[in-house]
Design a protein around this motif. Structure first.
Motif, PDB file in Angstrom:
ATOM      1  N   VAL A  19      44.661   7.182  28.494  1.00 27.00           N
ATOM      2  CA  VAL A  19      43.653   7.386  27.453  1.00 27.00           C
ATOM      3  C   VAL A  19      43.109   8.812  27.537  1.00 27.00           C
ATOM      4  O   VAL A  19      42.941   9.485  26.509  1.00 27.00           O
ATOM      5  N   MET A  20      42.857   9.289  28.745  1.00 29.70           N
ATOM      6  CA  MET A  20      42.334  10.634  28.916  1.00 29.70           C
ATOM      7  C   MET A  20      43.314  11.671  28.362  1.00 29.70           C
ATOM      8  O   MET A  20      42.921  12.561  27.606  1.00 29.70           O
ATOM      9  N   VAL A  21      44.582  11.540  28.705  1.00 30.43           N
ATOM     10  CA  VAL A  21      45.582  12.489  28.216  1.00 30.43           C
ATOM     11  C   VAL A  21      45.679  12.423  26.695  1.00 30.43           C
ATOM     12  O   VAL A  21      45.718  13.461  26.021  1.00 30.43           O
ATOM     13  N   ASP A  22      45.694  11.221  26.128  1.00 32.36           N
ATOM     14  CA  ASP A  22      45.763  11.076  24.672  1.00 32.36           C
ATOM     15  C   ASP A  22      44.572  11.740  23.986  1.00 32.36           C
ATOM     16  O   ASP A  22      44.721  12.455  22.995  1.00 32.36           O
ATOM     17  N   GLU A  23      43.381  11.508  24.515  1.00 28.93           N
ATOM     18  CA  GLU A  23      42.168  12.078  23.920  1.00 28.93           C
ATOM     19  C   GLU A  23      42.141  13.599  24.037  1.00 28.93           C
ATOM     20  O   GLU A  23      41.709  14.290  23.123  1.00 28.93           O
ATOM     21  N   ILE A  24      42.622  14.105  25.154  1.00 30.71           N
ATOM     22  CA  ILE A  24      42.649  15.560  25.342  1.00 30.71           C
ATOM     23  C   ILE A  24      43.673  16.182  24.401  1.00 30.71           C
ATOM     24  O   ILE A  24      43.426  17.246  23.820  1.00 30.71           O
ATOM     25  N   ILE A  25      44.809  15.538  24.219  1.00 36.01           N
ATOM     26  CA  ILE A  25      45.824  16.056  23.300  1.00 36.01           C
ATOM     27  C   ILE A  25      45.273  16.091  21.875  1.00 36.01           C
ATOM     28  O   ILE A  25      45.486  17.060  21.149  1.00 36.01           O
ATOM     29  N   ILE A  26      44.540  15.057  21.487  1.00 34.72           N
ATOM     30  CA  ILE A  26      43.953  15.012  20.144  1.00 34.72           C
ATOM     31  C   ILE A  26      42.991  16.186  19.943  1.00 34.72           C
ATOM     32  O   ILE A  26      42.952  16.796  18.876  1.00 34.72           O
ATOM     33  N   ARG A  27      42.227  16.529  20.975  1.00 32.52           N
ATOM     34  CA  ARG A  27      41.200  17.573  20.878  1.00 32.52           C
ATOM     35  C   ARG A  27      41.616  18.881  21.553  1.00 32.52           C
ATOM     36  O   ARG A  27      40.780  19.712  21.889  1.00 32.52           O
ATOM     37  N   LEU A  35      36.617  30.807  21.875  1.00 30.75           N
ATOM     38  CA  LEU A  35      35.362  30.646  21.156  1.00 30.75           C
ATOM     39  C   LEU A  35      35.372  31.474  19.873  1.00 30.75           C
ATOM     40  O   LEU A  35      35.799  32.629  19.870  1.00 30.75           O
ATOM     41  N   ASP A  36      34.937  30.856  18.788  1.00 27.72           N
ATOM     42  CA  ASP A  36      34.776  31.552  17.510  1.00 27.72           C
ATOM     43  C   ASP A  36      33.705  30.805  16.718  1.00 27.72           C
ATOM     44  O   ASP A  36      32.944  30.027  17.286  1.00 27.72           O
ATOM     45  N   SER A  37      33.661  31.021  15.418  1.00 30.12           N
ATOM     46  CA  SER A  37      32.613  30.382  14.616  1.00 30.12           C
ATOM     47  C   SER A  37      32.768  28.861  14.558  1.00 30.12           C
ATOM     48  O   SER A  37      31.785  28.141  14.427  1.00 30.12           O
ATOM     49  N   MET A  38      33.998  28.355  14.651  1.00 30.41           N
ATOM     50  CA  MET A  38      34.235  26.909  14.602  1.00 30.41           C
ATOM     51  C   MET A  38      34.253  26.276  15.991  1.00 30.41           C
ATOM     52  O   MET A  38      33.854  25.132  16.162  1.00 30.41           O
ATOM     53  N   ILE A  39      34.724  27.004  16.969  1.00 27.96           N
ATOM     54  CA  ILE A  39      34.807  26.485  18.338  1.00 27.96           C
ATOM     55  C   ILE A  39      33.695  27.140  19.156  1.00 27.96           C
ATOM     56  O   ILE A  39      33.825  28.264  19.630  1.00 27.96           O
ATOM     57  N   GLU A  42      28.991  24.577  22.534  1.00 30.65           N
ATOM     58  CA  GLU A  42      28.346  23.281  22.285  1.00 30.65           C
ATOM     59  C   GLU A  42      29.360  22.259  21.757  1.00 30.65           C
ATOM     60  O   GLU A  42      29.350  21.102  22.164  1.00 30.65           O
ATOM     61  N   ASN A  43      30.240  22.695  20.854  1.00 27.02           N
ATOM     62  CA  ASN A  43      31.288  21.805  20.343  1.00 27.02           C
ATOM     63  C   ASN A  43      32.237  21.382  21.460  1.00 27.02           C
ATOM     64  O   ASN A  43      32.705  20.241  21.498  1.00 27.02           O
ATOM     65  N   LYS A  44      32.538  22.304  22.358  1.00 29.91           N
ATOM     66  CA  LYS A  44      33.405  21.970  23.487  1.00 29.91           C
ATOM     67  C   LYS A  44      32.745  20.925  24.385  1.00 29.91           C
ATOM     68  O   LYS A  44      33.384  19.976  24.826  1.00 29.91           O
ATOM     69  N   LYS A  45      31.439  21.106  24.635  1.00 28.97           N
ATOM     70  CA  LYS A  45      30.717  20.144  25.468  1.00 28.97           C
ATOM     71  C   LYS A  45      30.721  18.757  24.827  1.00 28.97           C
ATOM     72  O   LYS A  45      30.926  17.744  25.509  1.00 28.97           O
ATOM     73  N   ARG A  46      30.520  18.713  23.523  1.00 30.89           N
ATOM     74  CA  ARG A  46      30.539  17.425  22.804  1.00 30.89           C
ATOM     75  C   ARG A  46      31.926  16.784  22.872  1.00 30.89           C
ATOM     76  O   ARG A  46      32.049  15.569  23.021  1.00 30.89           O
ATOM     77  N   ALA A  47      32.964  17.605  22.745  1.00 28.68           N
ATOM     78  CA  ALA A  47      34.332  17.079  22.789  1.00 28.68           C
ATOM     79  C   ALA A  47      34.649  16.509  24.171  1.00 28.68           C
ATOM     80  O   ALA A  47      35.235  15.421  24.276  1.00 28.68           O
TER      81      ALA A  47
END
Length: 120
Positions: A19-27, A35-39, A42-47
Motif C-alpha cells: 500500500v505504501m509503495v502504491d500510494e507513493i507511486i500515485i503521488r 518546489l514551485d508554485s504547485m509543489i 506544505e503540499n508535500k507534508k500533506r501528501a
C-alpha cells in the motif's frame, strides 16, 4: 528519575509495504518534485500525511504509522533496492569485461608497440 524504555517500532507487514509503495507511486511527482508554485513544502507534508494515513488504515488495530516512520521506511527500501541493483550490475559487468577482454584483438595476433599485428 524515571527510566523510559525505548520500544522498537513495529515491522511493516507485506500488505502495508504494498500500500505504501502504491500510494507513493500515485503521488510521486508531488512527493519528490522540485518546489514551485504547485509543489510547495506544505503540499508535500500533506501528501506524506495522506500516505501515512492510508498505510495506517491497513495496519493492525492500534498501530498508527506516523509520517516519519513511513518516510524512513521508504528511504530504507530505496537503499536496499539500490544496493541490490548496484551489486548485481557490477558483478555482471565485471564478468562481461573479463570474457570480452582479449589484448590481441579479434584476430588473435600479438600486441607490438601498441598495434595489433598478426604474427605468422
Amino acid at each position: 528519575m524515571e527510566d523510559i524504555a525505548c520500544k522498537r517500532s513495529k515491522n511493516f507487514s507485506k500488505q502495508e509495504l504494498e500500500v505504501m509503495v502504491d500510494e507513493i507511486i500515485i503521488r510521486k511527482r508531488l512527493l519528490f518534485g522540485k518546489l514551485d508554485s504547485m509543489i510547495t513544502s506544505e503540499n508535500k507534508k500533506r501528501a506524506w500525511a495522506k500516505v501515512a494515513q492510508t498505510v495506517s488504515a491497513v495496519a493492525d488495530i492500534g498501530i498508527v504509522c506516523d509520517v516519519n516512520a513511513v518516510r524512513k521506511k521508504w528511504a530504507d527500501i530505496k537503499s536496499i533496492v539500490k544496493k541490490k541493483g548496484n551489486g548485481e550490475g557490477k558483478r555482471v559487468e565485471k564478468n562481461r569485461r573479463r570474457e570480452d577482454y582479449n589484448p590481441a584483438g579479434p584476430t588473435g595476433g600479438e600486441i607490438v608497440g601498441g598495434d595489433c599485428r598478426n604474427v605468422s
